[in-house]
Design an enzyme around this catalytic site. Sequence first.
Site, PDB file in Angstrom:
ATOM      1  N   HIS A  43      60.181 -75.526  57.537  1.00 36.60           N
ATOM      2  CA  HIS A  43      59.905 -76.342  58.726  1.00 36.60           C
ATOM      3  C   HIS A  43      59.564 -75.453  59.918  1.00 36.60           C
ATOM      4  O   HIS A  43      58.692 -75.796  60.732  1.00 36.60           O
ATOM      5  CB  HIS A  43      61.119 -77.208  59.056  1.00 36.60           C
ATOM      6  CG  HIS A  43      61.303 -78.378  58.146  1.00 36.60           C
ATOM      7  ND1 HIS A  43      60.287 -79.272  57.868  1.00 36.60           N
ATOM      8  CD2 HIS A  43      62.379 -78.810  57.442  1.00 36.60           C
ATOM      9  CE1 HIS A  43      60.737 -80.201  57.039  1.00 36.60           C
ATOM     10  NE2 HIS A  43      62.000 -79.937  56.763  1.00 36.60           N
ATOM     11  N   HIS A  59      63.947 -74.057  52.644  1.00 32.20           N
ATOM     12  CA  HIS A  59      63.270 -75.301  53.030  1.00 32.20           C
ATOM     13  C   HIS A  59      63.263 -75.458  54.546  1.00 32.20           C
ATOM     14  O   HIS A  59      62.239 -75.831  55.138  1.00 32.20           O
ATOM     15  CB  HIS A  59      63.986 -76.489  52.379  1.00 32.20           C
ATOM     16  CG  HIS A  59      63.476 -77.820  52.812  1.00 32.20           C
ATOM     17  ND1 HIS A  59      62.428 -78.464  52.180  1.00 32.20           N
ATOM     18  CD2 HIS A  59      63.853 -78.651  53.819  1.00 32.20           C
ATOM     19  CE1 HIS A  59      62.193 -79.616  52.772  1.00 32.20           C
ATOM     20  NE2 HIS A  59      63.053 -79.752  53.781  1.00 32.20           N
ATOM     21  N   GLU A  60      64.402 -75.186  55.178  1.00 34.69           N
ATOM     22  CA  GLU A  60      64.458 -75.290  56.639  1.00 34.69           C
ATOM     23  C   GLU A  60      63.574 -74.233  57.290  1.00 34.69           C
ATOM     24  O   GLU A  60      62.947 -74.495  58.327  1.00 34.69           O
ATOM     25  CB  GLU A  60      65.905 -75.162  57.126  1.00 34.69           C
ATOM     26  CG  GLU A  60      66.835 -76.245  56.612  1.00 34.69           C
ATOM     27  CD  GLU A  60      66.309 -77.652  56.835  1.00 34.69           C
ATOM     28  OE1 GLU A  60      65.633 -77.885  57.864  1.00 34.69           O
ATOM     29  OE2 GLU A  60      66.558 -78.523  55.979  1.00 34.69           O
TER      30      GLU A  60
END
Length: 234
Positions: free
Chosen positions: A107, A103-104
Amino acid sequence: MPYFPFFWDPTMILIIIGLAISGFASMYVQSTYSKYSNIESQKGLTATDVVKKILVSSNMPNVRLEGIRGNLTDHYNSEENVLRLSDSTRNSTSVAAIGVAAHEAGHAMQDRDNYSFLRLRSALVPVTNFGQTAAFPILLLGFFLGGSEILINIGILLFSLTLLFQLVTLPVEFDASKRAIRVLEDQNILTAEELPQARKVLNAAALTYIAAAIASFLSVMRLFLLFGGGRRRR
């Protein structure tokens, strides 16, 4: 005795509801993460291995990977171009940790692609911080100056910037999770059985952002109910 609306008031029920929703969301994400942190991925990759793999395959060699203390304090900082994995994540081979790490990385991919909502959120950070600092002093000043409609409305507007920031955050977080699941599948990092488990972890985390937006909306609603568009209750 003058009416002072910043302490107990019937509209405080809105604040209590917001706190309850946020508390439930926090407990749910913790329990979901705990559940899937006990399930080791079949490939045996750590969250750090996964991020390195994604950064290379996604052509992001300039993103630094660092550790950070804490539990679920993982984040990507677009200003510093650094992705940080927490103590509870970086050396774990669990499905939960891999989902969070991906998920990071999502980003970071948004940053690479100049994703519009990420840019907007970054631009809103200093404005929102100012609004959080100035809102209540201005509201208090307006209240003590006989219910100054201009000051009270300015205070409510500044307070509402937090809600705007959280609404913009929602598509940023949803898109990062979507990118994470896609890259985990495309690169065969998680199996077909593990992907839905990682998705559950990310969906649970998304609830915290939804809960924060709801809580902020209820707080703004309370201010409107208290001041009636700038007119102080008597």
